[in-house]
Design a protein around this motif. Structure first.
Motif, PDB file in Angstrom:
ATOM      1  N   GLY B  68       0.850  -1.202   0.000  1.00 29.66           N
ATOM      2  CA  GLY B  68       0.000   0.000   0.000  1.00 29.66           C
ATOM      3  C   GLY B  68       0.873   1.234   0.000  1.00 29.66           C
ATOM      4  O   GLY B  68       1.922   1.266  -0.648  1.00 29.66           O
ATOM      5  N   ASP B 116     -11.323  -2.443  -6.848  1.00 35.16           N
ATOM      6  CA  ASP B 116     -10.770  -2.169  -5.521  1.00 35.16           C
ATOM      7  C   ASP B 116      -9.237  -2.055  -5.566  1.00 35.16           C
ATOM      8  O   ASP B 116      -8.645  -1.123  -5.011  1.00 35.16           O
ATOM      9  CB  ASP B 116     -11.179  -3.299  -4.561  1.00 35.16           C
ATOM     10  N   LYS B 117      -8.605  -2.989  -6.256  1.00 40.01           N
ATOM     11  CA  LYS B 117      -7.140  -2.925  -6.352  1.00 40.01           C
ATOM     12  C   LYS B 117      -6.680  -1.710  -7.160  1.00 40.01           C
ATOM     13  O   LYS B 117      -5.638  -1.115  -6.874  1.00 40.01           O
ATOM     14  CB  LYS B 117      -6.590  -4.202  -6.993  1.00 40.01           C
ATOM     15  N   ARG B 120      -6.302   1.335  -5.029  1.00 40.92           N
ATOM     16  CA  ARG B 120      -5.356   1.322  -3.903  1.00 40.92           C
ATOM     17  C   ARG B 120      -4.283   2.388  -4.023  1.00 40.92           C
ATOM     18  O   ARG B 120      -3.836   2.718  -5.114  1.00 40.92           O
ATOM     19  CB  ARG B 120      -4.689  -0.061  -3.797  1.00 40.92           C
ATOM     20  N   LYS B 121      -3.854   2.851  -2.899  1.00 41.04           N
ATOM     21  CA  LYS B 121      -2.874   3.943  -2.859  1.00 41.04           C
ATOM     22  C   LYS B 121      -1.448   3.448  -2.685  1.00 41.04           C
ATOM     23  O   LYS B 121      -1.178   2.440  -2.026  1.00 41.04           O
ATOM     24  CB  LYS B 121      -3.207   4.866  -1.686  1.00 41.04           C
ATOM     25  N   THR B 131      -2.365   6.539  -6.969  1.00 49.08           N
ATOM     26  CA  THR B 131      -3.142   5.295  -6.961  1.00 49.08           C
ATOM     27  C   THR B 131      -2.628   4.339  -8.039  1.00 49.08           C
ATOM     28  O   THR B 131      -1.919   4.742  -8.961  1.00 49.08           O
ATOM     29  CB  THR B 131      -4.635   5.555  -7.239  1.00 49.08           C
TER      30      THR B 131
END
Lengths: 174, 174
Positions: B68, B116-117, B120-121, B131
């Protein structure tokens, strides 16, 4: 680089494959979006390239060989493709460009361009005195200019999607 | 355009063929000349693209998935190719780029990038919060930026050869 016919042919013969590699089969969003009002999409650019094959490069070379600088070139209509190819698919235009470019290269070969012929003068309607060599070098640079334009137009569709990376991507601010 | 993985893959999968269409088999003058001191030749640019495949895009995507935003990306060495690929032929580099890009696309597919992936940050060492989507959009724009750069570097070799047409060819003054 000094102009050499063999060098120019290397680029002119590659452009249809380059443009096809970039565009054949891409989504409408990539092919048809442009850079804003009065600007061209990749699809429009391919039409413009075809129109150049059909009315500009070889016809001008023939005027130089047949009339020298006594007969100015016809002005080139940079916007003709909007009407001329209305409704044609991108795939069809890519095929037509490849075909027309091959015909242009065949015509060039038939001209048997000796150093003497390459130095011959013609008259551009706005720029005045030009030579056969300059015409052919311009054709090469015109190809490369539109390859770069296709890349830029597509890149700009993601100007926001890149987020903070925008600061590093100079193509987005050209 | 909003980012969509399918759209991004359309460009990423085409770039090796585009670059090969432009460069495979061209003379050294087209491949190795640059825009002047501190600038890159088309040959250098292909090396830079390979180095990106090997150390930048997929490694950064993996850092996002695994850590992340807790682990910043490694800074990317934009000049590594000058030493790394010293002496390699252009043909070899074009083949290696196509191979590495295919490996990158395979790795992307294995990541199974759900919405969703994609949201991600991660942490860029200079830009801060970014992102996964922005990383992938940047990869696309980076490809297109270097295609446009290759076209521009080659065009500039004929900056003088075009004679008075220079005034019409904006690529020569970029």
């Amino acid at each position: 680089m000094e102009f050499q016919l063999e060098h120019a042919l290397e680029i002119l013969s590659r452009t249809p494959a380059t443009v096809s590699a970039m565009l054949r089969g891409v989504s409408g969003e990539w092919a048809r979006n442009n850079e804003g009002p009065e600007s061209w999409s990749p699809y429009d650019i391919v039409g413009h390239l075809i129109h150049g094959e059909e009315t500009d490069w070889i016809p001008r070379a023939k005027i130089i060989l047949e009339h020298g600088d006594s007969k100015p070139f016809e002005p080139f209509d940079r916007f003709a493709m909007f009407e001329k190819f209305k409704g044609a698919s991108l795939e069809k235009l890519l095929g037509r460009f490849a075909q027309r470019r091959q015909q242009s290269l065949d015509a060039l070969q038939q001209m048997n361009l000796t150093p003497d012929k390459l130095a011959r003068k013609g008259t551009h309607p706005e720029l005045g005195a030009v030579t056969m060599k300059q015409l052919l070098a311009t054709w090469v640079v015109h190809d490369l200019g539109h390859i770069r334009q296709i890349a830029r137009v597509m890149a700009k569709q993601y100007a926001e999607a890149v987020g903070p990376w925008k600061a590093y991507l100079s193509i987005l601010s050209e």
